[in-house]
Scaffold this active site. Sequence first.
Site, PDB file in Angstrom:
ATOM      1  N   ASP A 191      29.829 -14.638  90.083  1.00  0.00           N
ATOM      2  CA  ASP A 191      29.784 -14.283  88.668  1.00  0.00           C
ATOM      3  C   ASP A 191      28.445 -13.600  88.425  1.00  0.00           C
ATOM      4  O   ASP A 191      27.392 -14.245  88.471  1.00  0.00           O
ATOM      5  CB  ASP A 191      29.915 -15.543  87.807  1.00  0.00           C
ATOM      6  CG  ASP A 191      29.826 -15.270  86.314  1.00  0.00           C
ATOM      7  OD1 ASP A 191      29.530 -14.116  85.930  1.00  0.00           O
ATOM      8  OD2 ASP A 191      30.044 -16.206  85.529  1.00  0.00           O
ATOM      9  N   TYR A 215      27.401  -0.788  74.886  1.00  0.00           N
ATOM     10  CA  TYR A 215      27.831  -0.254  76.179  1.00  0.00           C
ATOM     11  C   TYR A 215      26.923   0.897  76.606  1.00  0.00           C
ATOM     12  O   TYR A 215      26.449   0.935  77.746  1.00  0.00           O
ATOM     13  CB  TYR A 215      29.280   0.210  76.094  1.00  0.00           C
ATOM     14  CG  TYR A 215      29.833   0.774  77.380  1.00  0.00           C
ATOM     15  CD1 TYR A 215      30.253  -0.058  78.402  1.00  0.00           C
ATOM     16  CD2 TYR A 215      29.939   2.153  77.575  1.00  0.00           C
ATOM     17  CE1 TYR A 215      30.757   0.454  79.590  1.00  0.00           C
ATOM     18  CE2 TYR A 215      30.442   2.675  78.753  1.00  0.00           C
ATOM     19  CZ  TYR A 215      30.849   1.831  79.759  1.00  0.00           C
ATOM     20  OH  TYR A 215      31.344   2.339  80.934  1.00  0.00           O
ATOM     21  N   LYS A 270      24.403   1.042  79.898  1.00  0.00           N
ATOM     22  CA  LYS A 270      24.568   2.027  80.959  1.00  0.00           C
ATOM     23  C   LYS A 270      23.355   2.945  81.070  1.00  0.00           C
ATOM     24  O   LYS A 270      23.012   3.395  82.172  1.00  0.00           O
ATOM     25  CB  LYS A 270      25.849   2.835  80.732  1.00  0.00           C
ATOM     26  CG  LYS A 270      27.121   2.012  80.906  1.00  0.00           C
ATOM     27  CD  LYS A 270      27.218   1.387  82.289  1.00  0.00           C
ATOM     28  CE  LYS A 270      28.536   0.668  82.529  1.00  0.00           C
ATOM     29  NZ  LYS A 270      28.632   0.108  83.894  1.00  0.00           N
ATOM     30  N   THR A 317      41.578   3.177  83.895  1.00  0.00           N
ATOM     31  CA  THR A 317      41.550   1.806  84.385  1.00  0.00           C
ATOM     32  C   THR A 317      41.695   0.845  83.210  1.00  0.00           C
ATOM     33  O   THR A 317      41.743   1.248  82.052  1.00  0.00           O
ATOM     34  CB  THR A 317      40.214   1.501  85.082  1.00  0.00           C
ATOM     35  OG1 THR A 317      39.158   1.626  84.104  1.00  0.00           O
ATOM     36  CG2 THR A 317      39.956   2.467  86.231  1.00  0.00           C
TER      37      THR A 317
END
Length: 240
Positions: free
Chosen positions: A32, A132, A136, A167
């Site tokens: 994890d 996000y 990134k 995806t």
Amino acid sequence: AIGDLDRAADAAADVIADIEALGGTAHFVELDVSDRDSTYAGVDRAAELMGDIDTVIASAGVGAAPASTSSSGGRNLLDLDVAGFDFVLDINLRGVFLTCQRAAQLMVDAGHGGSMVTLGSMASKRPTSGAYSISKAAVWMLTRALAQELGRRDIRVNCIGPGYIDTALLQSIVEAGAGDDPAAQEAFREERRSQVALGRFGTPDDVARTALFLCSDEASYFTGSILHPDGGYGSTFGGG
């Protein structure tokens, strides 16, 4: 060695079967990346199973914060509570750091070089996705910092910044942006697809081939770089 949460073991078994059918050897390691001890133990176990470790791809990531922490999935920072922010950063950034840190320690201890690849995004250069994008962009800078520090150890560190790859992660971003309505989701997807010069979403193979190049001797003079398998999106919308 494929490292992932326990619930991914069945999916990993299919990949392992494909590798073994081609004459290779593969293993599943439970870990994890949001937990330091689990990540270290998983990297150590992978090295033990393979006899060494000289190539790492740190690809675990999430597209959005849990719905319970933000009505926008983290795209709007004003309505994101700290638990949602931490959730995205713990997996997308801290997990990459922990994976690469432990792998690099093992490479240095073994006295040989290696190659590490991190997963950024076209969002690394575009502030369009809230937490996000922040995570990134940080992965991209982490990659550069590691490349600078580890170059003298003959360890290369590069980043992949994919565009729209079809995806489950993309679907989570679609749902965060368009909600549960199928028509709204399809409109969201079509709007994004129309931004891609090649007119299609990418596939996992498009990313995998980029990773294989960066890990190979063909990329022996690449470090601290980011490559964008994005169908041309970045050249138009993403700042190059």
